[in-house]
Design a protein around this motif. Structure first.
Motif, PDB file in Angstrom:
ATOM      1  N   MET A   1      50.094  37.310  27.952  1.00 48.07           N
ATOM      2  CA  MET A   1      50.428  36.753  29.255  1.00 48.07           C
ATOM      3  C   MET A   1      49.708  37.536  30.344  1.00 48.07           C
ATOM      4  O   MET A   1      49.702  38.760  30.334  1.00 48.07           O
ATOM      5  CB  MET A   1      51.933  36.862  29.493  1.00 48.07           C
ATOM      6  CG  MET A   1      52.379  36.259  30.807  1.00 48.07           C
ATOM      7  SD  MET A   1      54.118  36.616  31.152  1.00 48.07           S
ATOM      8  CE  MET A   1      54.053  38.363  31.475  1.00 48.07           C
ATOM      9  N   LEU A   2      49.086  36.805  31.268  1.00 48.97           N
ATOM     10  CA  LEU A   2      48.423  37.441  32.407  1.00 48.97           C
ATOM     11  C   LEU A   2      49.189  37.071  33.672  1.00 48.97           C
ATOM     12  O   LEU A   2      49.152  35.923  34.126  1.00 48.97           O
ATOM     13  CB  LEU A   2      46.969  36.977  32.507  1.00 48.97           C
ATOM     14  CG  LEU A   2      46.158  37.572  33.658  1.00 48.97           C
ATOM     15  CD1 LEU A   2      46.037  39.086  33.486  1.00 48.97           C
ATOM     16  CD2 LEU A   2      44.770  36.937  33.724  1.00 48.97           C
ATOM     17  N   PRO A   3      49.878  38.019  34.274  1.00 50.25           N
ATOM     18  CA  PRO A   3      50.612  37.718  35.510  1.00 50.25           C
ATOM     19  C   PRO A   3      49.642  37.330  36.628  1.00 50.25           C
ATOM     20  O   PRO A   3      48.469  37.703  36.621  1.00 50.25           O
ATOM     21  CB  PRO A   3      51.326  39.032  35.837  1.00 50.25           C
ATOM     22  CG  PRO A   3      51.253  39.843  34.580  1.00 50.25           C
ATOM     23  CD  PRO A   3      50.023  39.420  33.860  1.00 50.25           C
ATOM     24  N   ASP A   4      50.147  36.605  37.601  1.00 50.26           N
ATOM     25  CA  ASP A   4      49.335  36.303  38.782  1.00 50.26           C
ATOM     26  C   ASP A   4      49.023  37.589  39.532  1.00 50.26           C
ATOM     27  O   ASP A   4      49.783  38.564  39.482  1.00 50.26           O
ATOM     28  CB  ASP A   4      50.092  35.338  39.706  1.00 50.26           C
ATOM     29  CG  ASP A   4      50.227  33.943  39.114  1.00 50.26           C
ATOM     30  OD1 ASP A   4      49.414  33.593  38.248  1.00 50.26           O
ATOM     31  OD2 ASP A   4      51.171  33.232  39.515  1.00 50.26           O
ATOM     32  N   LEU A   5      47.920  37.565  40.277  1.00 44.27           N
ATOM     33  CA  LEU A   5      47.538  38.732  41.061  1.00 44.27           C
ATOM     34  C   LEU A   5      48.630  39.089  42.061  1.00 44.27           C
ATOM     35  O   LEU A   5      48.935  40.283  42.262  1.00 44.27           O
ATOM     36  CB  LEU A   5      46.215  38.469  41.777  1.00 44.27           C
ATOM     37  CG  LEU A   5      45.717  39.594  42.684  1.00 44.27           C
ATOM     38  CD1 LEU A   5      45.466  40.867  41.879  1.00 44.27           C
ATOM     39  CD2 LEU A   5      44.442  39.152  43.417  1.00 44.27           C
ATOM     40  N   ALA A   6      49.237  38.084  42.669  1.00 45.60           N
ATOM     41  CA  ALA A   6      50.289  38.362  43.650  1.00 45.60           C
ATOM     42  C   ALA A   6      51.449  39.113  43.019  1.00 45.60           C
ATOM     43  O   ALA A   6      52.058  39.996  43.646  1.00 45.60           O
ATOM     44  CB  ALA A   6      50.775  37.056  44.268  1.00 45.60           C
ATOM     45  N   GLU A   7      51.754  38.799  41.763  1.00 43.84           N
ATOM     46  CA  GLU A   7      52.833  39.491  41.075  1.00 43.84           C
ATOM     47  C   GLU A   7      52.460  40.948  40.819  1.00 43.84           C
ATOM     48  O   GLU A   7      53.299  41.846  40.945  1.00 43.84           O
ATOM     49  CB  GLU A   7      53.141  38.780  39.753  1.00 43.84           C
ATOM     50  CG  GLU A   7      54.353  39.338  39.030  1.00 43.84           C
ATOM     51  CD  GLU A   7      54.690  38.559  37.757  1.00 43.84           C
ATOM     52  OE1 GLU A   7      55.608  39.013  37.040  1.00 43.84           O
ATOM     53  OE2 GLU A   7      54.035  37.529  37.487  1.00 43.84           O
ATOM     54  N   LEU A   8      51.197  41.196  40.471  1.00 41.20           N
ATOM     55  CA  LEU A   8      50.747  42.567  40.244  1.00 41.20           C
ATOM     56  C   LEU A   8      50.806  43.391  41.527  1.00 41.20           C
ATOM     57  O   LEU A   8      51.178  44.566  41.515  1.00 41.20           O
ATOM     58  CB  LEU A   8      49.319  42.581  39.696  1.00 41.20           C
ATOM     59  CG  LEU A   8      49.088  42.004  38.299  1.00 41.20           C
ATOM     60  CD1 LEU A   8      47.603  42.092  37.947  1.00 41.20           C
ATOM     61  CD2 LEU A   8      49.912  42.732  37.252  1.00 41.20           C
ATOM     62  N   LEU A   9      50.442  42.773  42.632  1.00 34.70           N
ATOM     63  CA  LEU A   9      50.357  43.490  43.900  1.00 34.70           C
ATOM     64  C   LEU A   9      51.684  43.590  44.635  1.00 34.70           C
ATOM     65  O   LEU A   9      51.794  44.328  45.622  1.00 34.70           O
ATOM     66  CB  LEU A   9      49.328  42.812  44.812  1.00 34.70           C
ATOM     67  CG  LEU A   9      47.861  42.903  44.354  1.00 34.70           C
ATOM     68  CD1 LEU A   9      46.977  42.050  45.260  1.00 34.70           C
ATOM     69  CD2 LEU A   9      47.390  44.351  44.363  1.00 34.70           C
ATOM     70  N   ALA A  10      52.692  42.858  44.158  1.00 35.93           N
ATOM     71  CA  ALA A  10      53.955  42.778  44.889  1.00 35.93           C
ATOM     72  C   ALA A  10      54.602  44.152  45.068  1.00 35.93           C
ATOM     73  O   ALA A  10      55.229  44.433  46.097  1.00 35.93           O
ATOM     74  CB  ALA A  10      54.918  41.840  44.164  1.00 35.93           C
ATOM     75  N   ASP A  11      54.469  45.007  44.059  1.00 35.09           N
ATOM     76  CA  ASP A  11      55.046  46.361  44.162  1.00 35.09           C
ATOM     77  C   ASP A  11      54.037  47.346  43.567  1.00 35.09           C
ATOM     78  O   ASP A  11      54.342  48.095  42.639  1.00 35.09           O
ATOM     79  CB  ASP A  11      56.379  46.429  43.411  1.00 35.09           C
ATOM     80  CG  ASP A  11      57.274  47.567  43.919  1.00 35.09           C
ATOM     81  OD1 ASP A  11      56.813  48.321  44.797  1.00 35.09           O
ATOM     82  OD2 ASP A  11      58.408  47.692  43.426  1.00 35.09           O
ATOM     83  N   ALA A  12      52.830  47.329  44.131  1.00 35.41           N
ATOM     84  CA  ALA A  12      51.753  48.212  43.674  1.00 35.41           C
ATOM     85  C   ALA A  12      51.517  49.297  44.717  1.00 35.41           C
ATOM     86  O   ALA A  12      51.529  49.035  45.924  1.00 35.41           O
ATOM     87  CB  ALA A  12      50.473  47.407  43.441  1.00 35.41           C
ATOM     88  N   HIS A  13      51.272  50.517  44.257  1.00 39.16           N
ATOM     89  CA  HIS A  13      51.096  51.661  45.147  1.00 39.16           C
ATOM     90  C   HIS A  13      49.910  52.486  44.660  1.00 39.16           C
ATOM     91  O   HIS A  13      49.835  52.851  43.483  1.00 39.16           O
ATOM     92  CB  HIS A  13      52.356  52.532  45.162  1.00 39.16           C
ATOM     93  CG  HIS A  13      53.603  51.777  45.490  1.00 39.16           C
ATOM     94  ND1 HIS A  13      54.109  51.687  46.770  1.00 39.16           N
ATOM     95  CD2 HIS A  13      54.428  51.042  44.690  1.00 39.16           C
ATOM     96  CE1 HIS A  13      55.202  50.942  46.747  1.00 39.16           C
ATOM     97  NE2 HIS A  13      55.423  50.549  45.500  1.00 39.16           N
ATOM     98  N   VAL A  14      48.998  52.783  45.560  1.00 36.82           N
ATOM     99  CA  VAL A  14      47.830  53.592  45.233  1.00 36.82           C
ATOM    100  C   VAL A  14      48.126  55.031  45.624  1.00 36.82           C
ATOM    101  O   VAL A  14      48.504  55.310  46.771  1.00 36.82           O
ATOM    102  CB  VAL A  14      46.576  53.094  45.969  1.00 36.82           C
ATOM    103  CG1 VAL A  14      45.352  53.912  45.540  1.00 36.82           C
ATOM    104  CG2 VAL A  14      46.347  51.605  45.696  1.00 36.82           C
ATOM    105  N   VAL A  15      47.968  55.952  44.666  1.00 36.85           N
ATOM    106  CA  VAL A  15      48.266  57.357  44.917  1.00 36.85           C
ATOM    107  C   VAL A  15      47.028  58.207  44.651  1.00 36.85           C
ATOM    108  O   VAL A  15      46.120  57.817  43.920  1.00 36.85           O
ATOM    109  CB  VAL A  15      49.439  57.852  44.048  1.00 36.85           C
ATOM    110  CG1 VAL A  15      50.719  57.134  44.437  1.00 36.85           C
ATOM    111  CG2 VAL A  15      49.140  57.692  42.564  1.00 36.85           C
TER     112      VAL A  15
END
Length: 327
Positions: A1-15
């Protein structure tokens, strides 16, 4: 399954996590941590990797965040990691790995000599004692001739194995035949995780041990398939992950790693900070097999600068598009 990009970015944090010492030529490790239905996961291919290579890392992040994986053990043994530091700093560094009875020592660092490597390994052996397992890792930076000369000098320190002493599979095979009398097994790392065919090194008889990393091989599910097909002892290691990514590796190590080897998953020690208030640090030579919850405060403290945040989000979008097209 490949989630939508919006789902990946919904709670993504760059550290951007500062490191205690320079390692792999970097002093700050950047990563994206993101939350899936099963918990926090990580996307952190090194910045020099192109999108095609980074695609496997995103598959790995999705596998961990969107697939339920049951822990096969409560904890796994881990090794201490010794960068290319002066021998005088070795004892203090090893003290940060309480209970560890295995050490991986970086060698072949640009700007250093074989004599430097011998002195570093000798000090590790002195501090850890005769019963400890000592490995060396050259990251493929030696030629066959250089590796032969170096391992002839390092063999008296009773090495558990030499990791990726040369770059290519044919070179590893040639070296393995050449040093057969030294009693130094050859382990393959880059020839597994960076190869289009991760099993080529095993089929070529070019290694005695495979070093596997969850993210670069496409996640726990894909890595377990490689381990099962290889027919060789396997050691699970990190790719300088945050504790979120180390959790991914710990699940893999508990399920599929060969007995008698310590995993290279104690690398949270190398960072000045982490994304969680409960990092996966070695205790009694082991780390727990668990999913890690991130700390909003630490995500903010170690958040990447705006230009780096934008760079990683654009990279994630490109790699996601590539996976979408391939699917």
């Amino acid at each position: 399954m490949l989630p939508d990009l919006a789902e990946l970015l919904a709670d993504a944090h760059v550290v951007a996590l500062p490191m205690r010492v320079r390692f792999r030529g970097i002093t700050t490790r950047e990563a994206v941590v993101l939350r899936g239905p099963e918990g926090w996961t990580e996307f952190s291919p090194f910045v020099e990797y192109d999108d095609a290579e980074a695609a496997a890392w995103l598959r790995g992040a999705i596998d961990f965040g969107w697939t339920a994986h049951a822990p096969a053990a409560a904890s796994v043994p881990v090794n201490a990691t010794v960068p290319a530091i002066d021998p005088g700093a070795v004892e203090d560094l090893l003290a940060r790995y309480p209970g560890c009875t295995t050490a991986k020592v970086k060698v072949a660092e640009p700007g250093t000599t074989i004599a430097d490597d011998v002195a570093r390994v000798a000090e590790v052996r002195r501090v850890m004692g005769p019963t400890a397992a000592v490995r060396v890792d050259a990251n493929g930076l030696w030629s066959v001739e250089q590796a032969t000369a170096a391992l002839e000098q390092l063999a008296p320190f009773d090495l558990q194995y030499a990791e990726q002493p040369c770059r290519t599979v044919p070179e590893l095979a040639q070296l393995r035949a050449r040093i057969a009398g030294l009693g130094v097994p050859i382990a393959a790392d880059e020839s597994v995780r960076k190869a289009s065919d991760p099993l080529a090194v095993a089929r070529a008889g070019a290694a005695d041990v495979l070093v596997v990393k969850a993210q670069p091989l496409g996640g726990i599910t894909a890595a377990r398939s490689v381990i099962a097909a290889a027919g060789l002892p396997c050691v699970v290691s990190s790719a300088l992950d945050t504790s979120v990514g180390l959790g991914m590796g710990a699940f893999l190590a508990a399920a599929a790693m060969s007995p008698g080897y310590a995993a290279g998953l104690g690398t949270a020690v190398m960072f000045e900070g982490d994304v969680t208030a409960d990092p996966l640090l070695p205790t009694d030579g082991r780390i727990g097999v668990r999913r890690v919850d991130v700390s909003p405060e630490l995500l903010a403290r170690f958040g990447a600068p705006p230009e780096r945040d934008a760079w990683w989000r654009a990279r994630l979008a490109r790699v996601h598009a590539a996976l979408r097209a391939a699917a």
